[in-house]
Motif scaffolding. Structure first.
Motif, PDB file in Angstrom:
ATOM      1  N   SER A 138      15.538  65.050 -52.059  1.00  0.00           N
ATOM      2  CA  SER A 138      14.436  66.571 -51.293  1.00  0.00           C
ATOM      3  C   SER A 138      15.008  68.322 -52.297  1.00  0.00           C
ATOM      4  O   SER A 138      16.568  67.264 -52.859  1.00  0.00           O
ATOM      5  CB  SER A 138      14.763  66.711 -50.186  1.00  0.00           C
ATOM      6  N   GLU A 139      15.055  68.751 -52.816  1.00  0.00           N
ATOM      7  CA  GLU A 139      15.074  70.198 -53.353  1.00  0.00           C
ATOM      8  C   GLU A 139      16.949  70.484 -51.975  1.00  0.00           C
ATOM      9  O   GLU A 139      17.586  70.737 -52.752  1.00  0.00           O
ATOM     10  CB  GLU A 139      14.403  71.292 -53.227  1.00  0.00           C
ATOM     11  N   TYR A 140      16.679  70.197 -50.969  1.00  0.00           N
ATOM     12  CA  TYR A 140      17.559  70.769 -50.214  1.00  0.00           C
ATOM     13  C   TYR A 140      18.677  69.499 -49.918  1.00  0.00           C
ATOM     14  O   TYR A 140      19.471  70.522 -50.525  1.00  0.00           O
ATOM     15  CB  TYR A 140      16.900  70.438 -48.243  1.00  0.00           C
ATOM     16  N   LYS A 142      19.590  68.707 -53.305  1.00  0.00           N
ATOM     17  CA  LYS A 142      19.932  68.861 -54.547  1.00  0.00           C
ATOM     18  C   LYS A 142      21.091  70.788 -53.960  1.00  0.00           C
ATOM     19  O   LYS A 142      22.079  70.303 -54.672  1.00  0.00           O
ATOM     20  CB  LYS A 142      19.394  69.684 -55.567  1.00  0.00           C
ATOM     21  N   LYS A 143      19.958  71.098 -53.585  1.00  0.00           N
ATOM     22  CA  LYS A 143      21.815  72.307 -52.769  1.00  0.00           C
ATOM     23  C   LYS A 143      22.618  72.135 -52.729  1.00  0.00           C
ATOM     24  O   LYS A 143      23.723  72.524 -52.522  1.00  0.00           O
ATOM     25  CB  LYS A 143      20.398  72.829 -52.495  1.00  0.00           C
ATOM     26  N   VAL A 159      15.810  65.893 -58.973  1.00  0.00           N
ATOM     27  CA  VAL A 159      15.041  65.684 -57.627  1.00  0.00           C
ATOM     28  C   VAL A 159      13.754  64.494 -57.587  1.00  0.00           C
ATOM     29  O   VAL A 159      13.400  64.885 -58.821  1.00  0.00           O
ATOM     30  CB  VAL A 159      14.990  67.200 -56.975  1.00  0.00           C
ATOM     31  N   HIS A 161      11.624  63.074 -55.077  1.00  0.00           N
ATOM     32  CA  HIS A 161      11.075  63.272 -53.301  1.00  0.00           C
ATOM     33  C   HIS A 161      11.135  61.161 -53.128  1.00  0.00           C
ATOM     34  O   HIS A 161      10.277  60.936 -53.891  1.00  0.00           O
ATOM     35  CB  HIS A 161       9.998  63.616 -53.098  1.00  0.00           C
ATOM     36  N   GLU A 289       9.785  71.258 -47.442  1.00  0.00           N
ATOM     37  CA  GLU A 289       9.113  71.155 -48.474  1.00  0.00           C
ATOM     38  C   GLU A 289       8.379  69.887 -48.510  1.00  0.00           C
ATOM     39  O   GLU A 289       6.865  70.529 -49.262  1.00  0.00           O
ATOM     40  CB  GLU A 289       9.990  70.074 -49.016  1.00  0.00           C
TER      41      GLU A 289
END
Length: 350
Positions: A138-140, A142-143, A159, A161, A289
């Motif tokens: 998820s982008e979460y 990756k952050k 990313v 998903h 997301e």
């Protein structure tokens, strides 16, 4: 290599991904060995070449297999393992191949303590160089890979998903009047104790209208059952254990409840939506997301029991309702074939 237990009573999204991924790399002429933490032989996994000893961590099983068989792999992929550890250095030095680390690991609600953050940053400096590519679900995720191990890794992190096999989920077509499903591992970080407490503060009239079925097992099961009994909620909250038939069961409910404190990118959310069952969940991880408040579910702050109770109450008294088909988002964006293709595309020579 997956720090993951295979079990016949739990056939979920990752299980279907493993099978689909194995089939795809096989089509491309590759042989794949699979390493899991634990495995009980059953039909679903009959076509995978699986190694385990059912007692040691998957890293130990993998290292022992390589040493005993003097084998070297062209590509090594890890799932659910600790990132940026000395183990990755050992893999790279032993195999000289392409190394991919897939991060499914959720972070605590308020982040890691300072000592853990410093330790992770040091590990990133020492061991990230042995990993050719990180896959964040998820982008979460990756952050947090970049926050945990160093922003210098940005070019290595991609990313992909999670996706599910949408066709296996029966779709809900009727309201099922206030039947709620929970599909979760039973541990404190999943927040099911909050759900039980939220139900306890509902009015008696509302309680009488609801049925909550909890599917799953885990180390917190007895505590959750005890809390349910202590609060006199056994008539409304039922523990169903694990089931391999969730793809057929979701459609019998009006909402899924997921009061989680930690999540990366929830397969349960995708599965529920695929069955046209909206989701009540928290703002953590990659949930935002997928879930849009008042469109395909309802969002509240993790740990806020009063807000969770308020959402359940409003659903029961018909102040809240989601009329649209919530399965379309998953069918269009988060389907299994897309997930497999993206994983394959990030590998060399396949």
């Amino acid at each position: 290599m997956c720090n993951y237990t295979l079990h016949p009573t739990r056939i979920g999204g990752m299980d279907r991904f493993f099978i689909a991924f194995n089939d795809k790399v096989k089509e491309n002429g590759y042989h794949t060995d699979w390493f899991f933490s634990k495995y009980e032989t059953f039909e679903f996994y009959k076509d995978l070449n699986i190694h385990t000893d059912n007692k040691n961590r998957v890293e130990h099983v993998f290292m022992k297999h390589c040493e005993q068989n003097d084998i070297k792999y062209n590509i090594v992929i890890t799932h659910f393992t600790e990132l940026c550890s000395p183990f990755y250095k050992w893999i790279k030095q032993k195999h000289k191949g392409y190394l991919v680390a897939v991060d499914h690991n959720p972070r605590p609600l308020n982040g890691f303590p300072i000592k853990k953050r410093i330790k992770n940053r040091i590990k990133g400096l020492f061991y990230s160089k042995y990993i050719d590519r990180f896959i964040a679900v998820s982008e979460y995720t990756k952050k947090h890979i970049l926050n945990d191990y160093g922003r210098f890794l940005a070019s290595k992190v991609h990313v992909v998903h999670n996706g599910i096999a949408c066709h296996v989920f029966k779709k809900r077509t009727t309201d099922h009047s206030n039947k709620f499903i929970v599909a979760s591992h039973l541990r404190p970080s999943k927040g099911i104790q909050d759900l039980i407490k939220a139900v306890s503060i509902l009015s008696e009239d509302v309680k009488k209208e609801i049925c909550i079925d909890i599917y799953g097992e885990g180390p917190y099961e007895n505590e959750l059952k005890d809390l349910t009994s202590f609060l006199n909620l056994d008539a409304y909250i039922h523990f169903k254990g694990s089931s391999p038939l969730l793809s057929e069961l979701f459609c019998n409910y009006s909402f899924m409840l997921q009061p989680t404190y930690m999540e990366c990118f929830s397969l349960s959310i995708l599965e529920s939506l695929s069955a046209n069952v909206p989701v009540v969940t928290t703002q953590v991880g990659g949930n935002l997301e997928v879930i849009t408040h008042n469109e395909n579910g309802y969002i509240y702050s993790a740990g806020n029991i009063e807000d969770l109770a308020d959402i359940i109450n409003n659903i029961v008294v018909k102040n809240y309702a989601i009329k649209q088909d919530v399965s379309k988002l998953v069918e269009e964006q988060y389907y299994l074939d897309k997930m497999v293709r993206k994983h394959i595309k990030l590998l060399p020579c396949i």
